[in-house]
Structure formats: structure tokens, C-alpha cells
Design a protein around this motif. Sequence first.
Motif, PDB file in Angstrom:
ATOM      1  N   VAL A  48      -9.516 -10.032  -3.245  1.00 38.34           N
ATOM      2  CA  VAL A  48      -8.188  -9.840  -3.811  1.00 38.34           C
ATOM      3  C   VAL A  48      -7.312  -8.914  -2.978  1.00 38.34           C
ATOM      4  N   ALA A  49      -7.910  -8.053  -2.183  1.00 35.54           N
ATOM      5  CA  ALA A  49      -7.113  -7.122  -1.378  1.00 35.54           C
ATOM      6  C   ALA A  49      -7.911  -6.711  -0.152  1.00 35.54           C
ATOM      7  N   ILE A  50      -7.212  -6.616   0.967  1.00 34.80           N
ATOM      8  CA  ILE A  50      -7.857  -6.204   2.206  1.00 34.80           C
ATOM      9  C   ILE A  50      -7.011  -5.150   2.910  1.00 34.80           C
ATOM     10  N   ILE A  51      -7.672  -4.336   3.726  1.00 33.69           N
ATOM     11  CA  ILE A  51      -6.962  -3.330   4.513  1.00 33.69           C
ATOM     12  C   ILE A  51      -7.671  -3.167   5.844  1.00 33.69           C
ATOM     13  N   SER A  52      -6.876  -3.072   6.884  1.00 35.34           N
ATOM     14  CA  SER A  52      -7.431  -2.821   8.205  1.00 35.34           C
ATOM     15  C   SER A  52      -7.600  -1.314   8.381  1.00 35.34           C
ATOM     16  N   PRO A  53      -8.817  -0.845   8.608  1.00 38.14           N
ATOM     17  CA  PRO A  53      -9.009   0.599   8.745  1.00 38.14           C
ATOM     18  C   PRO A  53      -8.223   1.203   9.904  1.00 38.14           C
ATOM     19  N   GLY A  54      -7.966   0.400  10.936  1.00 38.04           N
ATOM     20  CA  GLY A  54      -7.305   0.942  12.104  1.00 38.04           C
ATOM     21  C   GLY A  54      -5.846   1.278  11.891  1.00 38.04           C
ATOM     22  N   ASP A  55      -5.090   0.319  11.334  1.00 33.10           N
ATOM     23  CA  ASP A  55      -3.651   0.537  11.198  1.00 33.10           C
ATOM     24  C   ASP A  55      -3.167   0.468   9.757  1.00 33.10           C
ATOM     25  N   SER A  56      -4.103   0.357   8.806  1.00 31.71           N
ATOM     26  CA  SER A  56      -3.779   0.332   7.368  1.00 31.71           C
ATOM     27  C   SER A  56      -2.945  -0.876   6.951  1.00 31.71           C
ATOM     28  N   THR A  57      -2.950  -1.926   7.759  1.00 34.37           N
ATOM     29  CA  THR A  57      -2.280  -3.167   7.338  1.00 34.37           C
ATOM     30  C   THR A  57      -2.998  -3.737   6.124  1.00 34.37           C
ATOM     31  N   THR A  58      -2.223  -4.171   5.147  1.00 38.38           N
ATOM     32  CA  THR A  58      -2.807  -4.684   3.910  1.00 38.38           C
ATOM     33  C   THR A  58      -2.372  -6.114   3.638  1.00 38.38           C
ATOM     34  N   ASP A  59      -3.141  -6.784   2.791  1.00 35.42           N
ATOM     35  CA  ASP A  59      -2.757  -8.104   2.314  1.00 35.42           C
ATOM     36  C   ASP A  59      -3.460  -8.341   0.987  1.00 35.42           C
ATOM     37  N   TYR A  60      -2.919  -9.297   0.223  1.00 29.83           N
ATOM     38  CA  TYR A  60      -3.387  -9.505  -1.138  1.00 29.83           C
ATOM     39  C   TYR A  60      -3.464 -10.984  -1.476  1.00 29.83           C
ATOM     40  N   ALA A  61      -4.340 -11.270  -2.415  1.00 28.28           N
ATOM     41  CA  ALA A  61      -4.342 -12.598  -3.002  1.00 28.28           C
ATOM     42  C   ALA A  61      -3.071 -12.767  -3.817  1.00 28.28           C
ATOM     43  N   ASP A  62      -2.582 -13.994  -3.906  1.00 20.25           N
ATOM     44  CA  ASP A  62      -1.350 -14.249  -4.652  1.00 20.25           C
ATOM     45  C   ASP A  62      -1.455 -13.780  -6.098  1.00 20.25           C
ATOM     46  N   SER A  63      -2.635 -13.860  -6.657  1.00 22.61           N
ATOM     47  CA  SER A  63      -2.821 -13.527  -8.072  1.00 22.61           C
ATOM     48  C   SER A  63      -2.589 -12.048  -8.370  1.00 22.61           C
ATOM     49  N   VAL A  64      -2.634 -11.192  -7.346  1.00 27.12           N
ATOM     50  CA  VAL A  64      -2.491  -9.755  -7.593  1.00 27.12           C
ATOM     51  C   VAL A  64      -1.306  -9.136  -6.865  1.00 27.12           C
ATOM     52  N   LYS A  65      -0.606  -9.925  -6.060  1.00 24.38           N
ATOM     53  CA  LYS A  65       0.538  -9.387  -5.318  1.00 24.38           C
ATOM     54  C   LYS A  65       1.563  -8.787  -6.260  1.00 24.38           C
ATOM     55  N   GLY A  66       2.034  -7.601  -5.906  1.00 23.57           N
ATOM     56  CA  GLY A  66       3.011  -6.909  -6.735  1.00 23.57           C
ATOM     57  C   GLY A  66       2.399  -6.110  -7.862  1.00 23.57           C
ATOM     58  N   ARG A  67       1.096  -6.267  -8.106  1.00 21.49           N
ATOM     59  CA  ARG A  67       0.429  -5.528  -9.186  1.00 21.49           C
ATOM     60  C   ARG A  67      -0.650  -4.588  -8.668  1.00 21.49           C
ATOM     61  N   PHE A  68      -1.344  -4.992  -7.626  1.00 15.50           N
ATOM     62  CA  PHE A  68      -2.447  -4.202  -7.065  1.00 15.50           C
ATOM     63  C   PHE A  68      -2.020  -3.616  -5.722  1.00 15.50           C
ATOM     64  N   ALA A  69      -2.585  -2.455  -5.401  1.00 12.98           N
ATOM     65  CA  ALA A  69      -2.338  -1.831  -4.104  1.00 12.98           C
ATOM     66  C   ALA A  69      -3.632  -1.241  -3.570  1.00 12.98           C
ATOM     67  N   ILE A  70      -3.992  -1.659  -2.370  1.00 11.85           N
ATOM     68  CA  ILE A  70      -5.178  -1.136  -1.706  1.00 11.85           C
ATOM     69  C   ILE A  70      -4.744  -0.023  -0.762  1.00 11.85           C
TER      70      ILE A  70
END
Length: 126
Positions: A48-70
Motif C-alpha cells: 500500500v505504501a513504499i518509500i525509498s530510503p535514499g531520497d525519501s521518494t514515496t508512492d501509494y496504492a490508489d486505495s490509500v492515496k490522500g489518506r495514508f502517508a509513509i
Amino acid sequence: QVQLVESGGGSVQAGGSLRLSCAASGNTRGLNCMAWFHQAPGMEREGVAIISPGDSTTDYADSVKGRFAISQDKAKNMLYLQMNNLRPEDTGTYYCAARRRSGCSFPVRRYTYVDWGQGTQVTVSS
């Protein structure tokens, strides 16, 4: 190998919030992606959510976009998932996972994550 321990799950009503934490220890160098997975009862585990440890780039599944934050605190080796406006369909077990293979994007391929926590339970009632 990385050891991962999740915490912060619980029971909330729909519309509520929870913050999950994942403590990482062991060989945390060289990780290319950290992720939160959700496994609903009787369903496959899905990223549902991913983050790159190097540059903190994030992305989300459509089902949680706008509601969840990694997010991450690299100094403390901590990974977080802030979950807002929770829905009953968010119920399930949440796992954090680590990936060494290069790349950090959707679609999240579960088999590429080799280190997993034990999971933390989230229950959202309507």
C-alpha cells in the motif's frame, strides 16, 4: 538481514486515524525500498505504501492515496505509516518489509521483499 518489528495497530471507528511504526535493526545498509503491506482477512498481502530510503521518494496504492502517508526517520531506523480517514476495508494485518533489489515503485512485487515484520492488526469498524 534486517529485523523488523511493527507496532501501533488497534481498533478504531471509520474516519479515525492510526499511526503504525516499524523498528528496523540489523543490516539496514543497502536497502533500496521499504514498504507497508496490507493483508485483509482471506486476501492476498498487497503493498500500500513504499518509500525509498535514499531520497525519501514515496508512492501509494490508489486505495490509500490522500489518506495514508509513509515516512522514515533514518537516524532512528524507524518507518511509519500515518493512516487517516480509515475505512472498514482497511481492516487487516499490516506488515513492514524491506527490499535490497534495485528499484522502488509500483506495482509492488511481494516476492522481492525478503525481510518482514510479524505484522500489526488494524480493525476499523463502521
